[in-house]
Design a protein around this motif. Structure first.
Motif: not given
Ligand SMILES: [Zn+2]
Length: 217
Positions: A161-182
């Motif tokens: 609602e304020y323009g933010f995303i959780i940049r390193y979502p769960t299960g996406a390490e193979g895409t983002t390069g980072y483990t889940y960082e809520p």
């Protein structure tokens, strides 16, 4: 486009910018100062030593003006709902990132250091658009269990609602390069954040049709 229109466009010098993917139309994903820049292990900041022109203080941390305004509204709304969120780490300069990364390399070696901190020039924190957040109580700070705390739930539910995303979502390490960082929030602007929520596309790389970046090249 008809020949006549194409000729007119060419004569006016109106040449469309290259488009990386459908969703990226109109967004600059490559320039460090762009609010939609994508930085990852394949995409170093450009320029590498980028320093935001204006940084605004946010409770001891700093963000670029647009992100700071949005963050303050986000945190204020959370507080109204009884959720106390504190900023932990916002803007970090190239040299601050270098010091952090080098200290990890000395302590643990490069392989482990790469799992703990981005190499200098590759950190989203250098854009001034990322903020690591925590609960005022300190519960689950910078740990995956943060997702199940009041601040983590608030960020996941209301961040867009304020323009933010959780940049390193769960299960996406193979895409983002980072483990889940809520706890790692990234400002991308309301339009992109809402569209990612509506389409259910969690990783910024996937949303913009960029290649996966699991590791440094
Ligand atoms: Zn972070």
């Amino acid at each position: 486009m008809t020949g006549a229109v194409a000729g007119l466009v060419l004569s006016l010098g109106m040449i469309a910018p290259p488009v990386t993917a459908v969703a990226s139309a109109g967004y600059d994903l490559d320039t460090a100062s762009s609010l939609q820049v994508v930085v990852n292990k394949h995409r170093q900041l450009n320029p590498t030593g980028y320093v935001p022109g204006s940084l605004v203080a946010v409770q001891g941390e700093r963000l670029r003006a647009q992100a700071a305004d949005a963050y303050k509204q986000f945190a204020r709304a959370a507080k109204s709902a009884g959720v106390n969120i504190l900023p932990i780490s916002g803007y970090r300069s190239f040299s601050q990132q270098a010091s952090l990364y080098d200290s990890y390399v000395r302590q643990y070696g490069q392989a482990t250091a790469d799992t703990l901190a981005a190499r200098p020039g590759y950190s989203e924190h250098q854009t001034g658009l990322a903020m690591d957040i925590g609960n005022a109580s300190g519960t689950c700070a910078l740990q995956a269990c943060f997702a199940n705390t009041p601040a983590g739930k608030w960020a996941a539910t209301h961040g867009w609602e304020y323009g933010f995303i959780i940049r390193y979502p769960t299960g996406a390490e193979g895409t983002t390069g980072y483990t889940y960082e809520p706890w790692h929030m990234r400002y991308v602007g309301r339009a992109v954040a809402q569209d990612m929520k509506d389409t259910g596309i969690a990783a910024l790389e996937d949303y913009f049709g960029l290649e996966k970046a699991p590791d440094y090249l």
